[in-house]
Write an enzyme that holds these catalytic residues in place. Structure first.
Site, mmCIF file in Angstrom:
data_model
loop_
_atom_site.group_PDB
_atom_site.id
_atom_site.type_symbol
_atom_site.label_atom_id
_atom_site.label_comp_id
_atom_site.label_asym_id
_atom_site.label_seq_id
_atom_site.Cartn_x
_atom_site.Cartn_y
_atom_site.Cartn_z
ATOM 1 N N GLU A 224 2.580 -12.759 1.345
ATOM 2 C CA GLU A 224 1.314 -12.275 0.480
ATOM 3 C C GLU A 224 0.188 -13.305 0.445
ATOM 4 O O GLU A 224 0.369 -14.355 0.084
ATOM 5 C CB GLU A 224 1.863 -11.967 -1.003
ATOM 6 C CG GLU A 224 0.908 -11.444 -1.995
ATOM 7 C CD GLU A 224 1.711 -11.397 -3.377
ATOM 8 O OE1 GLU A 224 0.778 -11.012 -4.079
ATOM 9 O OE2 GLU A 224 2.623 -11.987 -3.610
ATOM 10 N N LYS A 301 -2.180 -2.866 -2.375
ATOM 11 C CA LYS A 301 -1.166 -2.927 -3.332
ATOM 12 C C LYS A 301 -1.416 -1.935 -4.587
ATOM 13 O O LYS A 301 -2.297 -2.150 -5.113
ATOM 14 C CB LYS A 301 -0.907 -4.619 -3.892
ATOM 15 C CG LYS A 301 0.324 -4.566 -4.967
ATOM 16 C CD LYS A 301 0.369 -5.947 -5.267
ATOM 17 C CE LYS A 301 1.610 -6.211 -6.419
ATOM 18 N NZ LYS A 301 1.897 -7.581 -6.796
ATOM 19 N N CYS A 351 4.732 -8.066 -3.097
ATOM 20 C CA CYS A 351 5.088 -8.956 -4.635
ATOM 21 C C CYS A 351 6.360 -8.019 -4.954
ATOM 22 O O CYS A 351 7.409 -7.442 -4.544
ATOM 23 C CB CYS A 351 4.205 -9.411 -5.093
ATOM 24 S SG CYS A 351 4.726 -10.461 -6.537
#
Length: 472
Positions: A224, A301, A351
């Site tokens: 990430e 995301k 994440c």
């Protein structure tokens, strides 16, 4: 009593959140610990409510705990997964992530089915302890419900183990692909330092070149926000020279490259026109470059971290704005997307999106061969946080029968097969690259197709019992 239990349980398992708030949010130690205590107090409301409802039902009915407790607990874990943006950390089912025969039922029930079994087993013990007292308090108390509960538990446990061993003995379908994970181990406090950015890219490139030279992988995965700059593939952009350099690097190695980066986008008006003079929108994204260095896939995301990637109710909570300093204010993506490559289709979770069963399920519901999870757990330091985070991916692999590739900046990176078996994992805070041949799988499990049907059954059971108690 349930609330007190919750405070001990949750603070003991999520204490590590203070690390990111204190060291990277510039919040003093005591307030950062108080913030974790406040979160623990919220989470403790769930076992508090569980204890209250369990006591209310148990003292007013003949039903044993083994029937009441597991369903009630599962419902509250499910609510905690989605209520107020959701925080399904420390679900009891995750404690079994290394007990492979037990967790195979997750492809039917999700992680909640494993939580159900654990609570049922413990409720059985309590039923035995309280049996004598129960018969003294309730004249003519029938042992039939108690015996029925014991029989149910034995059948459930034996069925779970039988199903688990059967699943583990199967030869999983799929094709082998070779994937390299690069763990850069970039210090969080230096990552965005302009003087250190060239060193960051040099680290990732050198590790990747060596891995490609030795192993010739189909895909290389970086963590990430691996790139310490806003990735902009537009060649006419004055700030795109670093992005163009990365695209040229991909052409050099002749390998697909998936990496995390910040993406910016001009803010548009409701009618679609660009608004000039305003701040751009930023996204925490994943990009896939093919062998020609072209962007073939972008995923933004969707589930952002409250107080980490954005501040909810910013106008009301203006006094904690500094927690997000250096962490970023992002906008959420709008939908799940799958990358299509010659070696298979895959979805990307960024994440802590991997801890949400519904989101992971949605990402591959329409098809996919494997799942990639990119993350940066440097925020948590050398605490139990990275280990807990890694364990969640095991259950996602089993629920959807999809192998998972996990690339973390400082660890834990690794490979998990579709049975939840951890094939390889890296240590924390070591700079390295690992390569493995992984078997893809296109199986669509019961859980992938139908979702949390098991939870809905638990809801019906609880409604039935409550209706009996209050005599509806």
């Amino acid at each position: 009593m349930g609330f007190v239990f919750g405070m001990v349980y949750f603070f003991g398992t999520i204490y590590w959140i203070y690390h990111s708030i204190h060291f990277y949010g510039n919040v003093p130690l005591i307030p950062s610990i108080l913030a974790v205590l406040l979160l623990s107090a919220y989470l403790s409301l769930y076992p508090g409510l569980f204890s209250f409802l369990l006591s209310f039902i148990y003292t007013r009915t003949f039903y044993p705990l083994i029937i009441i407790a597991p369903s009630l607990w599962v419902i509250l874990e499910y609510l905690r997964t989605y209520l107020l943006t959701g925080f399904p950390w420390s679900l009891i089912g995750y404690t079994q992530f290394r007990v492979l025969p037990v967790i195979q039922i997750a492809d039917i029930t999700g992680v909640y089915g494993i939580s159900f079994l654990i609570v049922a087993f413990n409720a059985c013990i309590v039923d035995i302890v309280l049996l004598k007292k129960r018969r003294e308090e309730i004249p003519f108390y029938s042992l039939a419900p108690q015996i029925g509960g014991f029989v149910f538990l034995i059948i459930a446990l034996l069925s779970t183990l039988a199903y688990g061993y059967w699943r583990l003995s199967q030869q999983r379908p799929g094709e082998l692909i070779r994937i390299t994970i690069v763990q850069g181990n970039i210090p969080q406090d230096r990552k965005w330092d302009p003087l250190f950015q060239n060193e960051v890219m040099k680290t990732y490139k050198e590790l990747t070149r060596e891995a490609v030279r030795l192993n010739s992988p189909h895909l290389v995965v970086w963590p990430e926000t691996a790139t310490p700059f806003i990735f902009d593939p537009d060649p006419v952009s004055p700030a795109s020279y670093q992005s163009i350099d990365l695209m040229e690097f991909t052409r050099e190695i002749q390998t697909y490259l998936l990496f995390g980066a910040i993406r910016s986008e001009s803010v548009t008006s409701p009618k679609g026109g660009k608004v000039t003079g305003g701040s751009p929108a930023f996204y925490n994204s994943a990009f896939l470059l093919n062998k020609d260095g072209k962007v073939t896939y972008i995923y933004d995301k969707i589930h952002l971290v409250p107080f980490g990637e954005y501040v909810p109710l910013r106008r009301l909570l203006f006094f904690i704005d500094k927690i997000t300093v250096g962490i970023g204010d992002y906008r959420p993506g709008e939908d799940t997307k799958r990358a299509v490559t010659p070696f298979g289709r895959f979805s990307t979770l960024i994440c802590y999106e991997i801890i949400f069963p519904g989101l992971v399920r949605a990402s591959i519901k329409d098809g996919g061969d494997f799942i990639v999870n990119i993350t940066n757990d440097a925020w948590f330091g050398k605490t139990s946080g990275p280990y807990q985070h890694f364990s969640k991916a095991v259950l996602r692999a089993v629920e959807n029968r999809k192998p998972i590739i996990r690339a973390a900046n400082t660890g834990i990176s690794g490979f998990i097969d579709s049975n939840g078996r951890i094939l390889a994992e890296t240590p924390l805070f070591e700079r390295m690259a690992i390569t493995m041949d992984l078997k893809t799988e296109r199986t669509a499990t019961f859980y992938t197709r139908f979702g949390d049907l098991f939870v809905y059954i638990c809801i019906l059971i609880t409604i039935f019992v409550l209706a009996k108690v209050i005599k509806i």
